[in-house]
Scaffold this active site. Structure first.
Site, PDB file in Angstrom:
ATOM      1  N   CYS A  71      81.349 -36.500  69.707  1.00 54.70           N
ATOM      2  CA  CYS A  71      80.173 -35.618  69.654  1.00 54.70           C
ATOM      3  C   CYS A  71      79.365 -35.748  70.940  1.00 54.70           C
ATOM      4  CB  CYS A  71      79.311 -35.993  68.462  1.00 54.70           C
ATOM      5  SG  CYS A  71      77.754 -35.124  68.439  1.00 54.70           S
ATOM      6  N   CYS A  80      75.500 -40.443  63.483  1.00 50.84           N
ATOM      7  CA  CYS A  80      76.777 -41.177  63.465  1.00 50.84           C
ATOM      8  C   CYS A  80      76.715 -42.339  64.439  1.00 50.84           C
ATOM      9  CB  CYS A  80      77.921 -40.253  63.834  1.00 50.84           C
ATOM     10  SG  CYS A  80      78.085 -38.858  62.723  1.00 50.84           S
ATOM     11  N   CYS A 158      78.662 -30.431  64.969  1.00 54.80           N
ATOM     12  CA  CYS A 158      78.434 -31.719  64.329  1.00 54.80           C
ATOM     13  C   CYS A 158      79.782 -32.177  63.789  1.00 54.80           C
ATOM     14  CB  CYS A 158      77.403 -31.568  63.223  1.00 54.80           C
ATOM     15  SG  CYS A 158      77.338 -32.977  62.105  1.00 54.80           S
ATOM     16  N   GLN A 281      76.461 -36.438  45.364  1.00 56.24           N
ATOM     17  CA  GLN A 281      77.112 -37.213  46.424  1.00 56.24           C
ATOM     18  C   GLN A 281      77.622 -36.280  47.517  1.00 56.24           C
ATOM     19  OE1 GLN A 281      77.266 -40.383  46.951  1.00 56.24           O
ATOM     20  NE2 GLN A 281      76.809 -41.338  44.994  1.00 56.24           N
ATOM     21  N   GLU A 331      66.938 -40.104  34.275  1.00 50.38           N
ATOM     22  CA  GLU A 331      66.777 -39.580  35.639  1.00 50.38           C
ATOM     23  C   GLU A 331      65.360 -39.028  35.794  1.00 50.38           C
ATOM     24  OE1 GLU A 331      68.390 -38.965  38.675  1.00 50.38           O
ATOM     25  OE2 GLU A 331      66.648 -37.736  39.142  1.00 50.38           O
ATOM     26  N   CYS A 406      73.745 -47.651  47.260  1.00 44.40           N
ATOM     27  CA  CYS A 406      73.862 -47.069  48.597  1.00 44.40           C
ATOM     28  C   CYS A 406      73.117 -47.931  49.613  1.00 44.40           C
ATOM     29  CB  CYS A 406      73.342 -45.636  48.611  1.00 44.40           C
ATOM     30  SG  CYS A 406      71.657 -45.495  48.041  1.00 44.40           S
TER      31      CYS A 406
HETATM   32  N1  SAH Z   1      74.302 -41.297  39.694  1.00 45.62           N
HETATM   33  C1  SAH Z   1      73.984 -40.041  40.303  1.00 45.62           C
HETATM   34  C2  SAH Z   1      72.706 -40.036  41.133  1.00 45.62           C
HETATM   35  C3  SAH Z   1      72.517 -41.195  42.068  1.00 45.62           C
HETATM   36  S1  SAH Z   1      71.255 -40.982  43.293  1.00 45.62           S
HETATM   37  C4  SAH Z   1      75.153 -39.533  41.126  1.00 45.62           C
HETATM   38  O1  SAH Z   1      76.007 -40.295  41.546  1.00 45.62           O
HETATM   39  O2  SAH Z   1      75.218 -38.321  41.362  1.00 45.62           O
HETATM   40  C5  SAH Z   1      69.863 -41.719  42.587  1.00 45.62           C
HETATM   41  C6  SAH Z   1      69.150 -40.861  41.590  1.00 45.62           C
HETATM   42  O3  SAH Z   1      68.037 -41.606  41.098  1.00 45.62           O
HETATM   43  C7  SAH Z   1      68.577 -39.558  42.122  1.00 45.62           C
HETATM   44  O4  SAH Z   1      69.030 -38.497  41.319  1.00 45.62           O
HETATM   45  C8  SAH Z   1      67.052 -39.747  41.997  1.00 45.62           C
HETATM   46  O5  SAH Z   1      66.384 -38.534  41.676  1.00 45.62           O
HETATM   47  C9  SAH Z   1      66.958 -40.730  40.862  1.00 45.62           C
HETATM   48  N2  SAH Z   1      65.748 -41.570  40.764  1.00 45.62           N
HETATM   49  C10 SAH Z   1      64.978 -42.044  41.767  1.00 45.62           C
HETATM   50  N3  SAH Z   1      64.050 -42.885  41.290  1.00 45.62           N
HETATM   51  C11 SAH Z   1      64.252 -42.962  39.950  1.00 45.62           C
HETATM   52  C12 SAH Z   1      63.621 -43.704  38.905  1.00 45.62           C
HETATM   53  N4  SAH Z   1      62.602 -44.515  39.146  1.00 45.62           N
HETATM   54  N5  SAH Z   1      64.094 -43.545  37.651  1.00 45.62           N
HETATM   55  C13 SAH Z   1      65.133 -42.723  37.383  1.00 45.62           C
HETATM   56  N6  SAH Z   1      65.761 -42.008  38.344  1.00 45.62           N
HETATM   57  C14 SAH Z   1      65.337 -42.129  39.614  1.00 45.62           C
END
Ligand code: SAH
Length: 452
Positions: A71, A80, A158, A281, A331, A406
């Site tokens: 890049c 990156c 990109c 994701q 969530e 993550c």
């Molecule tokens: N397991 C899902 C999302 C993971 S990302 C997947 O793999 O697709 C993390 C998620 O946590 C996001 O959707 C975010 O909105 C949520 N989040 C952030 N803080 C939170 C909290 N205090 N309680 C519940 N969910 C939360």
């Protein structure tokens, strides 16, 4: 006289931002652009008490792992940060990052960290590309923020974006230029277009984030976008209105210019409805493998109650629901929970229930009311789990906790709490390369109660 700030050193390891780490008489120096295994001539430009920063003057002996970054904006972008390091070495660095966090922060001395699962392919892998818009009407800039600033740098390509995202972006840029649509000016809080992003699944959705509700010539933009030759059809064009002075990208209100505010995306044999506001994701090539590993670590027989905390649109929940008696997903984003409920219906899974709210607020009363999980899956954002939630889980004593992370630093911190306060052991961890060429690493780990 020799300059005491100039020295030559091997690059021993890699810092969180991708900088190489050198030593000057035992003093740690972070060097941008240096690759692990290089030998470099470095000038120290800033000294703190225990570490400093250096400028790479010359690579005196290049590392075997050094490659030419593909890049042209590698140095400016900051996305990156490992693009100058070959992919095999990147995978090793990530494995080491997980091991170091779990041993140093977590205190898990006999942990076994598996080899990092690679992303195939590792370029053009992202299903979502998001670009800030800046500059002026006569010089529109769409690309990325310069490091540690909010100045938009223009980019013409990109290495990790979806090719469709670039075609859309180019058409969008032409439309802005042709009709003199104003980019947003962050300093003055004037102008119109703040961001553009696209997300690809079974179809593509385009989101335009605007300071103002009205945008001129939207009809022309719609026609232009719909006439593009893309690998998937466009399923929705949405305007999101963000009229606030804020770093948050999305505003509360929106409207559709075309189609829907969501797309469908498939992982394994499950179809998910994904609202444009929901987390999903970004790497479709490794996500399937990541979720399968999480499922495998749960060792479900069909009789278990499972909590899926931070469940987003119910992605992991539905993977689990196929093999569990009951799944409870929690969530915080209301749109995501709506999608999760819809996704359970869409895939005829009647054993999944969803609650909207912060996991640390929702779980304690649920548990008090008699819900008991045999297995808990958590997949929190980078800041990790709230300690209140870890306490609620620890006291409920599930047999297993599967932690999808993550950010390995917070994984290590939270696992340590679960270990020290509640007796959970962690024996192995699995890194996944969800974000090739960056230092981000995704990991899954199993915590099991010592008594089981
Ligand atoms: N397991 C899902 C999302 C993971 S990302 C997947 O793999 O697709 C993390 C998620 O946590 C996001 O959707 C975010 O909105 C949520 N989040 C952030 N803080 C939170 C909290 N205090 N309680 C519940 N969910 C939360």
């Amino acid at each position: 006289m020799t300059n005491p700030n100039i020295f030559t050193s091997p690059i021993y390891s890699v810092a969180e931002d991708g900088s190489g780490i050198a030593k000057c008489d035992g003093y740690t120096v972070f060097v941008k652009g240096a690759v692990i295994g290089d030998e470099c001539k470095i000038e120290i430009t800033k000294r703190n008490k225990t570490y400093g920063f250096g400028k790479l003057l010359e690579v005196t002996k290049p590392s075997q792992s050094r490659v030419e970054p593909i890049c042209p904006q590698f140095k400016e972008c900051g996305g990156c940060t490992l693009l100058h390091t070959d992919y095999e070495t990147q995978l090793k660095i990530k494995k080491e990052t997980v091991y170091n966090a779990l041993t140093r922060i977590g205190g898990f001395e006999d942990i076994f960290v598996h080899d990092t699962i690679p992303s195939v392919p590792n370029f053009n892998y992202r299903n979502k590309s998001q670009y800030p818009v800046g500059g002026t009407a006569s010089n529109v800039k769409i690309g990325f923020y310069a490091p540690r600033s909010h100045n938009v740098v223009n980019s013409d390509s990109c290495a990790i974006e979806n090719p469709d995202a670039r075609i859309i972006l180019d058409a969008f840029r032409c439309w802005m230029e042709k009709y003199h649509i104003l980019p947003y000016n962050e300093e003055k809080h004037t102008g119109t277009i703040r961001h553009i992003y696209s997300r690809t699944g079974e179809s593509i959705m385009v989101v335009i984030v605007s300071r103002t509700r009205e945008i001129e010539h939207l009809e022309e933009l719609k026609n232009e976008l719909l006439s593009l030759k893309l690998s998937k059809p466009i399923g929705g064009i949405v305007v999101n209105i963000n009229s606030q002075r804020t770093n948050t990208i999305l505003g509360k209100y929106d409207y559709t210019v075309f189609g829907e505010k969501f797309i469908y995306a498939k992982i394994d044999d499950i179809t998910y409805k994904v609202n444009y506001k929901s987390f999903f994701q970004v790497n479709p090539y490794t996500t399937n493998l990541l979720y399968k590993k999480a499922l495998e670590l749960c060792s479900l027989t069909g009789n278990e109650t499972v909590f899926d905390l931070y469940c987003g649109i119910g992605t992991i929940s539905l993977f689990l629901a196929r093999n569990a008696k009951k799944v409870i997903g929690v969530e915080i984003v209301p749109e995501a929970i709506e999608d999760a409920r819809e996704n359970a219906r869409l895939n005829s899974m009647e054993n999944a229930r969803f609650y909207c709210g912060a996991a640390e607020e929702v779980c304690p009363p649920l548990i008090k009311a008699g819900e008991k999980a045999d297995v808990v899956v958590v997949d929190p954002p980078r800041k990790g789990c709230d300690e209140k939630l870890l306490d609620a889980i620890g006291k409920m004593k599930p047999d297993k906790i599967v932690y999808v992370s993550c950010n390995v630093s917070t994984l290590a911190r939270d696992a340590k709490i679960l270990h020290e306060k509640y007796g959970y052991e962690m024996k192995e961890a699995f890194p996944f390369d969800q974000f090739p060429h960056s230092m981000h690493v995704e990991a899954v780990a199993l915590l099991q109660h010592a008594l089981n």
